[in-house]
Design a protein around this motif. Structure first.
Motif, PDB file in Angstrom:
ATOM      1  N   PHE A   8      62.145   6.596  -7.365  1.00  0.00           N
ATOM      2  CA  PHE A   8      61.354   5.721  -8.233  1.00  0.00           C
ATOM      3  C   PHE A   8      61.700   5.939  -9.696  1.00  0.00           C
ATOM      4  N   LEU A   9      61.559   4.869 -10.443  1.00  0.00           N
ATOM      5  CA  LEU A   9      61.748   4.921 -11.889  1.00  0.00           C
ATOM      6  C   LEU A   9      60.352   5.052 -12.493  1.00  0.00           C
ATOM      7  N   MET A  10      60.148   6.117 -13.268  1.00  0.00           N
ATOM      8  CA  MET A  10      58.806   6.357 -13.805  1.00  0.00           C
ATOM      9  C   MET A  10      58.524   5.448 -15.000  1.00  0.00           C
ATOM     10  N   PRO A  11      57.307   4.895 -15.064  1.00  0.00           N
ATOM     11  CA  PRO A  11      56.976   4.057 -16.217  1.00  0.00           C
ATOM     12  C   PRO A  11      56.826   4.952 -17.448  1.00  0.00           C
ATOM     13  N   GLN A  12      57.190   4.425 -18.597  1.00  0.00           N
ATOM     14  CA  GLN A  12      57.039   5.222 -19.815  1.00  0.00           C
ATOM     15  C   GLN A  12      55.571   5.229 -20.222  1.00  0.00           C
ATOM     16  N   LEU A  13      55.115   6.379 -20.687  1.00  0.00           N
ATOM     17  CA  LEU A  13      53.742   6.443 -21.184  1.00  0.00           C
ATOM     18  C   LEU A  13      53.715   5.779 -22.553  1.00  0.00           C
ATOM     19  N   LEU A  59      52.413   9.085  -6.461  1.00  0.00           N
ATOM     20  CA  LEU A  59      53.195   9.407  -7.650  1.00  0.00           C
ATOM     21  C   LEU A  59      52.399   9.140  -8.939  1.00  0.00           C
ATOM     22  N   SER A  60      51.762   7.986  -9.005  1.00  0.00           N
ATOM     23  CA  SER A  60      50.965   7.635 -10.177  1.00  0.00           C
ATOM     24  C   SER A  60      49.750   8.547 -10.289  1.00  0.00           C
ATOM     25  N   TRP A  61      49.145   8.795  -9.145  1.00  0.00           N
ATOM     26  CA  TRP A  61      47.934   9.606  -9.098  1.00  0.00           C
ATOM     27  C   TRP A  61      48.196  11.025  -9.598  1.00  0.00           C
ATOM     28  N   GLN A  62      49.312  11.612  -9.164  1.00  0.00           N
ATOM     29  CA  GLN A  62      49.627  12.982  -9.582  1.00  0.00           C
ATOM     30  C   GLN A  62      49.811  13.087 -11.083  1.00  0.00           C
ATOM     31  N   ARG A  63      50.442  12.063 -11.651  1.00  0.00           N
ATOM     32  CA  ARG A  63      50.673  12.111 -13.084  1.00  0.00           C
ATOM     33  C   ARG A  63      49.369  11.905 -13.856  1.00  0.00           C
ATOM     34  N   ARG A  94      62.184  10.426 -16.062  1.00  0.00           N
ATOM     35  CA  ARG A  94      62.716   9.108 -15.698  1.00  0.00           C
ATOM     36  C   ARG A  94      62.631   8.819 -14.195  1.00  0.00           C
ATOM     37  N   TYR A  95      63.050   9.799 -13.396  1.00  0.00           N
ATOM     38  CA  TYR A  95      63.181   9.556 -11.962  1.00  0.00           C
ATOM     39  C   TYR A  95      62.294  10.465 -11.130  1.00  0.00           C
ATOM     40  N   ALA A  96      61.915   9.951  -9.947  1.00  0.00           N
ATOM     41  CA  ALA A  96      61.113  10.760  -9.030  1.00  0.00           C
ATOM     42  C   ALA A  96      61.591  10.550  -7.603  1.00  0.00           C
TER      43      ALA A  96
END
Lengths: 149, 169
Positions: free
Chosen positions: B160-165, B78-82, B136-138
């Protein structure tokens, strides 16, 4: 033989938990046992941090604690006749665990059929009313044959 | 037309970002999990270690170790894709990506593991698929196998709750 006395059941279960390498790796301890229920706990450790910014323990370590505790509760069911295995386990993470605190898990079998045990569990870090995570799972279950012998 | 960047520069940037992401989390190395990258595709690998055994009689890998492995695979994917989108814009280097908060990990809301076979004392592999990733969500699905890709030993779905950039804050 169709039944094991609770005391002996607890003794066998405690020995089994002691022999689990993954529990030893996470330093998971057995706190208490009862009919169809159990409590276990895991200390805070820097090696199991999941969020480097805050130092909060990784969810995976909490699910390992909950999974073990659920499995133990199943083996403490009075009709349980064989070792159990997790079929599925859902964990809900309510809030991050407090940094530095021990995490306690409590699990109970709320229903067992001839093939499946349904288990509920939760984890907290001191206050039972304010859980860190909760779990619901289905585990394999094989009761003793009642009409055997 | 802009000349393509040298291969080595591209590789170093991608591998550098992945390394930062993975090595920042102590639990990932505690579990012996590493990531194999082919372009943007990641395969999580959990090397077998006697300490992850949960049933010494069979022997079988502990369900909690499998759950941990799957959750790690989902979080990193998830983090990697973003981060990938930002990395491929080319202008940003790894430090800038990190500074913008792209390497902050999402928080797990819930995670459901389906145990299909007992985990043998072998290495485990997992691939995660992001089914939906909003602001917000994934929602992420993960599949894990051991010797045979077509015989999954576990699968999981998590939210998952996405961290804010940092640019959003």
């Amino acid at each position: 033989m169709s039944e094991i006395p609770q005391q002996q059941r607890e003794k066998i279960a405690a020995q089994f938990i002691k022999a689990l390498p993954f529990c030893a790796a996470l330093d998971i301890k057995l706190d208490s046992m009862n009919v169809s229920s159990a409590a276990m706990s895991m200390p805070y450790d820097k090696r199991i941090i999941g969020d480097p910014e805050t130092g909060v323990v990784h969810g995976g370590a909490v699910s390992a604690l909950l999974d073990t505790c659920c499995g133990l509760a199943v083996s403490l069911h009075p009709e349980s006749g064989k070792p159990t295995a997790t079929i599925d386990l859902r964990i809900d993470y309510m809030r991050p665990a407090k940094v530095g605190e021990r995490i306690v898990a409590e699990a109970e079998v709320y229903r067992a059929t001839r093939t499946v045990a349904f288990v509920r569990a939760f984890a907290h870090d001191g206050d039972r009313e304010n859980p860190v995570a909760s779990a619901t799972g289905a585990f394999t279950f094989s009761p003793f044959a009642k009409d055997a012998a | 037309m802009k000349r393509p960047e040298p291969l080595q520069v591209v590789k170093e940037r991608r591998d550098g970002a992945l390394k930062l992401l993975v090595e920042s989390v102590p639990y990932i190395s505690f579990m012996g999990v590493s990531f194999d990258r082919r372009g943007d595709e990641l395969t999580a690998v959990m090397a077998f270690d006697p300490k992850i055994i949960g049933n010494p009689v069979l022997p079988a890998i502990h369900g909690g170790a499998t759950a941990s492995f799957l959750e790690i695979a989902a979080l990193i994917e998830l983090s990697w894709q973003r981060a990938w989108g930002a990395l491929e814009e080319g202008s940003a280097d790894v430090a800038a990506i990190q500074g913008a908060g792209y390497l902050r990990l999402p928080k797990t809301i819930d995670f459901t593991v389906d145990y299909l076979r007992s985990g043998l004392p072998r290495d485990c592999y997992a691939r995660a698929r992001v089914n939906r990733s909003g602001r917000r969500y994934a929602s992420v699905h993960v599949e894990a196998w051991q010797d045979n890709r077509s015989k999954l030993y576990a699968q999981a779905t998590g939210h998952f709750l996405m961290p804010q950039l940092i640019v959003d804050e």
